[in-house]
Design an enzyme around this catalytic site. Sequence first.
Site, PDB file in Angstrom:
ATOM      1  CG  ASP A  93      -2.095   0.936   1.243  1.00  0.00           C
ATOM      2  OD1 ASP A  93      -2.943   0.661   0.193  1.00  0.00           O
ATOM      3  OD2 ASP A  93      -2.148   1.909   2.167  1.00  0.00           O
ATOM      4  CD  GLU A 150      -2.375   2.343  -3.401  1.00  0.00           C
ATOM      5  OE1 GLU A 150      -3.328   2.995  -3.960  1.00  0.00           O
ATOM      6  OE2 GLU A 150      -1.849   2.582  -2.482  1.00  0.00           O
TER       7      GLU A 150
HETATM    8  O1  TEU Z   1      -4.730   4.097  -1.558  1.00  0.00           O
HETATM    9  C1  TEU Z   1      -3.836   5.129  -1.554  1.00  0.00           C
HETATM   10  C2  TEU Z   1      -4.309   6.038  -2.710  1.00  0.00           C
HETATM   11  O2  TEU Z   1      -3.464   6.904  -2.671  1.00  0.00           O
HETATM   12  C3  TEU Z   1      -5.680   6.208  -2.812  1.00  0.00           C
HETATM   13  O3  TEU Z   1      -6.504   5.946  -1.611  1.00  0.00           O
HETATM   14  C4  TEU Z   1      -6.118   7.632  -3.517  1.00  0.00           C
HETATM   15  O4  TEU Z   1      -5.573   8.493  -2.437  1.00  0.00           O
HETATM   16  C5  TEU Z   1      -7.603   7.649  -3.537  1.00  0.00           C
HETATM   17  O5  TEU Z   1      -7.952   6.445  -4.297  1.00  0.00           O
HETATM   18  C6  TEU Z   1      -7.730   8.794  -4.199  1.00  0.00           C
HETATM   19  O6  TEU Z   1      -9.254   9.032  -4.426  1.00  0.00           O
HETATM   20  C7  TEU Z   1      -4.435   2.991  -0.594  1.00  0.00           C
HETATM   21  C8  TEU Z   1      -5.433   1.997  -0.652  1.00  0.00           C
HETATM   22  O7  TEU Z   1      -5.841   1.410  -1.759  1.00  0.00           O
HETATM   23  C9  TEU Z   1      -6.891   2.633  -0.178  1.00  0.00           C
HETATM   24  O8  TEU Z   1      -7.943   1.635  -0.361  1.00  0.00           O
HETATM   25  C10 TEU Z   1      -6.541   3.014   1.262  1.00  0.00           C
HETATM   26  O9  TEU Z   1      -7.701   3.890   1.776  1.00  0.00           O
HETATM   27  C11 TEU Z   1      -5.400   4.120   1.584  1.00  0.00           C
HETATM   28  O10 TEU Z   1      -4.113   3.262   0.564  1.00  0.00           O
HETATM   29  C12 TEU Z   1      -4.984   4.246   2.611  1.00  0.00           C
HETATM   30  O11 TEU Z   1      -4.210   2.965   3.183  1.00  0.00           O
END
Ligand code: TEU
Length: 491
Positions: free
Chosen positions: A197, A252
């Site tokens: 993540d 990610e």
């Molecule tokens: O996502 C990181 C992230 O950058 C996205 O959440 C982005 O900011 C968002 O989609 C914009 O609308 C990861 C995970 O995939 C997400 O589900 C989590 O909420 C986030 O990290 C925090 O851990």
Amino acid sequence: MPEPWWKSAVVYQIYPRSLLDTDGDGVGDLEGIRRRLDHIAGLGVHAVWLSPFFRSPMADFGYDVADYCDVDPLFGTLADFDRLLAEAHDRGLKVLIDWVPNHTSDQHPWFVESRSSRDSPKRDWYVWRDPDQTNNWQAAFTGESAWTYDERTGQSYLHLFLPEQPDLNWGNPKVVEAMHAVVRFWLDRGVDGFRIDVVHALGKDPSLPDDPPDLATIPHSSTHDDPRTHPILRDLRRLIDSYPGERMMVGEVFLLDTTKVARYYGDGDELHLAFNFPPLFTKWDAAKWRRQIERAQQHFDPIGAWPTWVLSNHDNPRHRTRYDGRLDRARAAAVLLLTLKGTAFLYAGEELGLLDAEIPPERVVDPGGRDGCRAPIPWSPEPPHGWVREDNWLPWPPLPDDPTMPDLYRALLRLRRVSPALSLGDIALLDSPEGTLAYERRHGDDRRVVAINFTDEAVPVDLPDGTVDVVTGRYEAGVLGPSGAVVLTTL
Ligand code: TEU
């Protein structure tokens, strides 16, 4: 030497809350995933990625972890996980789990201890500053400051996401050590790898400089790109590669710039794979998609980085919804996703052609507005659609309207498995009429040509002679039907 499994793989992402509930609490669970393994393996995918199922107060539905080494009771137990892992492996499926190293829950014992006093031995495991020493970074989801003031000790802590998700300080070797132990815990248990993540945010400049004014209104997690992350990734790569059996990590890298994403592969010594999100944010438009493919060729190929492709996940409206809800486009998009050069990621439910659910205001639960794509997956037409209850943590999406959609995914996945060109070959873009995209995939003697028509008109495409492997819409006498797609074997 044969290529590692993850290059030719198609990975099926599971959001555990939404796949299938078996204990009647209205939330999906690990046992539900186990019961869907035949369906998943039967599609022909190579691996599953499970979004977080660890102990969590669920402020961000599991992306706020309170214990990295245990299963939240909502989802089951560690024994349930072991059984799921063993049964997935029995079916030839690799299992990737979601590791959330940028932040913990504010309920994690590390943070509880850290916030207890300024001289706590864990104070420096997180990022604390005097209130006048903070910066202008903005948190995701709330649009407010990434700093929350904590009265007990009169200092503020950093959180790139919710205040319930304090950022760990990866500049502290003790944090690195503790987090490596978490990685080992799961590798020892037998997982095949990790989806990591917000991996690009791990390294932080301790001087915490302000974002430039033009970026100050964008969540900092989408712009953070500090060089200190790279040595952290090299250490992780060494750790993961020290295990037998081609374990891997896919990061990610939520930076909307392919040039930057490519750097997270290092010299083949950082991430094995990185998500490249610009295509996910690309409209259903041939010229725009052509540009995305060119950018992948331009940035990944020269450094030997293997691309990835993803159209849907748990953070964004499903691609069919983004493509105006159109089934014909969703069918053509499946051909596109599964014939590009790179590892492909499916999001559970896309093989049914699912749309997002409409969430009435009183049912909204996610502070980030992402409930629609997280709706429970209806596995059968009659209520409760394979689930225990009709009313679950989120409302149902519209029911699948094309019973042949899974057949299309199965056909494409079968084709990928038998075709070295589609699974591992090079890609060359071909000239094609406006509104269409055509490319050749080649590996040794195996040559496949793919054409996609992004328009609502039939278009003559002038492809090389060949036999049709898969078609959506129509392909007749060299004419590709509206929103159609075709894969050919050519000589
Ligand atoms: O996502 C990181 C992230 O950058 C996205 O959440 C982005 O900011 C968002 O989609 C914009 O609308 C990861 C995970 O995939 C997400 O589900 C989590 O909420 C986030 O990290 C925090 O851990």
